[in-house]
Structures are given as C-alpha cells and as structure tokens.
Design a protein around this motif. Structure first.
Motif, PDB file in Angstrom:
ATOM      1  N   LEU A   1       0.595  -2.484 -10.396  1.00 22.91           N
ATOM      2  CA  LEU A   1      -0.858  -2.585 -10.541  1.00 22.91           C
ATOM      3  C   LEU A   1      -1.270  -3.956 -11.066  1.00 22.91           C
ATOM      4  O   LEU A   1      -2.326  -4.482 -10.695  1.00 22.91           O
ATOM      5  N   PHE A   2      -0.435  -4.542 -11.916  1.00 24.91           N
ATOM      6  CA  PHE A   2      -0.760  -5.850 -12.480  1.00 24.91           C
ATOM      7  C   PHE A   2      -0.217  -6.999 -11.630  1.00 24.91           C
ATOM      8  O   PHE A   2      -0.842  -8.058 -11.541  1.00 24.91           O
TER       9      PHE A   2
ATOM     10  N   THR B   1      -2.356  -2.659  -4.555  1.00 26.47           N
ATOM     11  CA  THR B   1      -2.049  -1.409  -5.246  1.00 26.47           C
ATOM     12  C   THR B   1      -3.299  -0.671  -5.708  1.00 26.47           C
ATOM     13  O   THR B   1      -3.371   0.560  -5.610  1.00 26.47           O
ATOM     14  N   TRP B   2      -4.296  -1.401  -6.193  1.00 25.13           N
ATOM     15  CA  TRP B   2      -5.527  -0.729  -6.623  1.00 25.13           C
ATOM     16  C   TRP B   2      -6.244  -0.059  -5.458  1.00 25.13           C
ATOM     17  O   TRP B   2      -6.662   1.104  -5.576  1.00 25.13           O
ATOM     18  N   PRO B   3      -6.416  -0.741  -4.319  1.00 29.73           N
ATOM     19  CA  PRO B   3      -6.995  -0.025  -3.166  1.00 29.73           C
ATOM     20  C   PRO B   3      -6.151   1.174  -2.743  1.00 29.73           C
ATOM     21  O   PRO B   3      -6.700   2.217  -2.372  1.00 29.73           O
ATOM     22  N   GLY B   4      -4.823   1.026  -2.807  1.00 26.53           N
ATOM     23  CA  GLY B   4      -3.966   2.159  -2.472  1.00 26.53           C
ATOM     24  C   GLY B   4      -4.183   3.326  -3.410  1.00 26.53           C
ATOM     25  O   GLY B   4      -4.220   4.493  -2.992  1.00 26.53           O
ATOM     26  N   LEU B   5      -4.340   3.023  -4.701  1.00 26.79           N
ATOM     27  CA  LEU B   5      -4.598   4.071  -5.686  1.00 26.79           C
ATOM     28  C   LEU B   5      -5.939   4.750  -5.423  1.00 26.79           C
ATOM     29  O   LEU B   5      -6.064   5.981  -5.520  1.00 26.79           O
TER      30      LEU B   5
ATOM     31  N   TYR C   1       0.831  -1.202   0.000  1.00 29.72           N
ATOM     32  CA  TYR C   1       0.000   0.000   0.000  1.00 29.72           C
ATOM     33  C   TYR C   1       0.869   1.256   0.000  1.00 29.72           C
ATOM     34  O   TYR C   1       0.693   2.173  -0.807  1.00 29.72           O
ATOM     35  N   VAL C   2       1.808   1.295   0.943  1.00 27.19           N
ATOM     36  CA  VAL C   2       2.596   2.504   1.174  1.00 27.19           C
ATOM     37  C   VAL C   2       3.493   2.818  -0.013  1.00 27.19           C
ATOM     38  O   VAL C   2       3.561   3.965  -0.477  1.00 27.19           O
ATOM     39  N   VAL C   3       4.197   1.810  -0.518  1.00 30.62           N
ATOM     40  CA  VAL C   3       5.153   2.055  -1.597  1.00 30.62           C
ATOM     41  C   VAL C   3       4.446   2.550  -2.848  1.00 30.62           C
ATOM     42  O   VAL C   3       4.904   3.490  -3.507  1.00 30.62           O
ATOM     43  N   PHE C   4       3.314   1.948  -3.180  1.00 28.94           N
ATOM     44  CA  PHE C   4       2.618   2.393  -4.388  1.00 28.94           C
ATOM     45  C   PHE C   4       2.133   3.831  -4.236  1.00 28.94           C
ATOM     46  O   PHE C   4       2.267   4.643  -5.156  1.00 28.94           O
ATOM     47  N   ALA C   5       1.569   4.157  -3.072  1.00 27.33           N
ATOM     48  CA  ALA C   5       1.109   5.530  -2.843  1.00 27.33           C
ATOM     49  C   ALA C   5       2.274   6.508  -2.914  1.00 27.33           C
ATOM     50  O   ALA C   5       2.145   7.609  -3.472  1.00 27.33           O
TER      51      ALA C   5
END
Length: 307
Positions: free
Chosen positions: A272-273, A279-283, A218-222
């Motif tokens: 994302l893939f 990652t999608w919830p983080g986005l 979560y954190v890294v993608f955000a």
C-alpha cells in the motif's frame, strides 16, 4: 500435455544448470556473496516486500483446484492431497530453477555486454533470466526453445484459469449471489457458458486497461486480501461453527495460520505504501464488492421468504 511440457522444460533447465552446463566460477562468485556485502537493516524489508509481487503472482493459482470441488471425487481426501502435492512440486521446481540460474549466470553484469553471460542476471535482456540461462547452456539459438516453453506454460496457465474461474460464478449463482444465468450449464457440454463469456469480456477489458506490470500489482494485492480473509475465516468458523465436519485439520493451528495472517498483513501494508498507484485502487475495487454482496444477499433472502 501442458503440465508435462512445463514441468519438463523446468526440469531440463535445472539439469542443465546444476550438472551439464554449470559454470563453476560463476556459481562460486554468486554464492560467496549471496547475502551481499552491505549491512542489513529494517529498511530492506519494504524493498523485499515490493519485490515479492512477481514471485507471488507466479504461484497465485495454487488454490484454483478448489474451484471445482463439487466435481471432484472424494474431495475430503483428493483436494488437500492435490493442494499439497501441487504446491510442493511447484515450490521445489521454482527454488531449483533459481539455483540453476545462479549456477549459469553471474548476478552482476555489464548492461552493454556482448552475450548473456556478460550481461548476467542483473542486465538480462528484457529481464528474461530464463532465456539468458538457456542461451548460456545451449547457445543463442536456444532462445527459441525457451520461447516455445513459455508459450506452453502460458497456454497451460490460461487453460486452468479460464476453466476454473466460471465455476466460482456458477457456485455464487447457485447461492443466489450472482446473475441467475451464471448458474446455468450448457445442455450438451455441461459447462458454465455465461461465466466463460463474461470472464472473457472482462479479461479483455483488463488487458487493454494497463500494462502487464500494473495489472500484476492490482491482481496480487487483491489476491493477498482474500488469502488474509480466508485465514481469518478459519478462526471465525472454529468459534461460530464448532459442529461443522472437518475431515482435514489445519496443520499447526492456531499458530501457523496466525503467523500467515501476520505475514500477509505486513506485505499488504508494505505494498500500500510502496505501490500506492495500483494497490489502493485494487483495494477499492475489492471493497466495492461488499455493498454489492449485501444487496444481492438481501435479494436472495427476500426471494427465499416469499417462496
């Protein structure tokens, strides 16, 4: 104290791995097959991208010193200097530490091996490669030393993150983009108390909401989203506000920032893939801030007009 302890522990590990306790046979085997024996194809790219999450997280706080920019003397000089020296030193230590690992532990090992050397990096107990490396250098009892060093590192990291985060909320509140209480300072200690408490509550909620690995994704993608937007803002401000004072020039502009955006954008697409559950919830969480920001800004503009 925390910084000295962290750097000292890593420096000692590097010294042990590269000189005093280096395993020549292990190092020779690791570096002779460093790039593997298979054919490298484009299919390896998403695998490398997904594996970058941990390493990116370990470097994620590189920019936190900017959160206290308003409290820094001569920020036009000291902030870029702190960013360059801090990031450079950490990068150097991380690279040397990994080289030390490869001089102490074989990459491949036996999952049922009797000791850390037999298990190697691939099957290090609980994936704790640093602990395995120090065990090879100083014996099994040295694992306690590594645990203490990790505690110092954790406390040091928490110290910086806890104190820097509320300064962002304070600045947002001063710009009327966050709760007004977040812009108040403690009358005696001059600290953003509301921001500290709110951050502690939210961090506690996150801690019980998932595993460490899930929160990491979560954190890294955000963070990547905002790094991309920061680089994009560089181009936008150059075009819309060419009159702004720029005491520090972006090195390699516009090529390096553009390449940075390309790399970060590609990594975000890969994540994302490869890790869609997180990652999608983080986005979506990050995107949910857009309407909130617009509503808050509208309220701030309305208050300014009425005043």
């Amino acid at each position: 104290l925390f910084s000295v302890a962290k750097v000292g522990a890593l420096a000692a590990l590097v010294l042990f791995g590269l000189t005093l306790f280096r395993q020549p046979d292990v190092a020779s085997a690791n570096f002779s097959t460093f790039w593997g024996t298979g054919d490298w194809t484009i299919a390896i790219v998403p695998i490398i991208g997904a594996a970058m999450v941990g390493s990116l997280f370990s470097s994620d706080a590189w920019n936190n010193v900017t959160f206290a920019a308003a409290e820094v003397q001569n920020p036009s000089r000291n902030l870029p200097l702190a960013l360059a020296v801090g990031t450079g030193l950490v990068s150097l230590l991380y690279v040397l530490t990994n080289v030390a690992y490869l001089n102490l532990l074989p990459f491949y090992g036996d999952p049922s091996g009797a000791d850390a050397l037999a298990r190697g990096i691939q099957h290090a107990s609980q994936d704790r490669v640093g602990t395995a490396a120090i065990e090879v250098a100083l014996g099994a009892g040295a694992a306690t030393l590594m645990a203490v060093a990790i505690l110092f590192s954790t406390f040091g990291c928490n110290n910086g993150l806890i104190l820097s985060g509320p300064r962002v909320y304070w600045a947002m509140a001063r710009d009327r983009l966050f709760f007004e209480r977040a812009g108040r300072l403690h009358p005696e200690y001059r600290t953003p108390v509301f921001g500290l408490v709110a951050q502690a509550v939210w961090a506690s909620v996150l801690c019980i909401s998932g595993t460490y690995g899930q929160l990491l994704d979560y954190v890294v993608f955000a963070a990547l989203v905002f790094y991309f937007l920061t680089a994009l803002a560089l181009f936008r401000l150059r075009r819309l506000r060419p009159d702004l004072p720029r005491p520090v020039k972006a090195f390699g502009y516009p090529v390096l920032p553009a390449l940075y955006m390309l790399a970060v954008g590609a990594l975000m697409v890969i994540l994302l893939f490869e890790k869609p559950l997180y990652t999608w919830p983080g986005l979506l969480i990050v995107a949910s801030g857009i309407p909130v920001y617009l509503l808050w800004r509208r309220g701030a503009n309305r208050n300014s007009s009425s005043a």
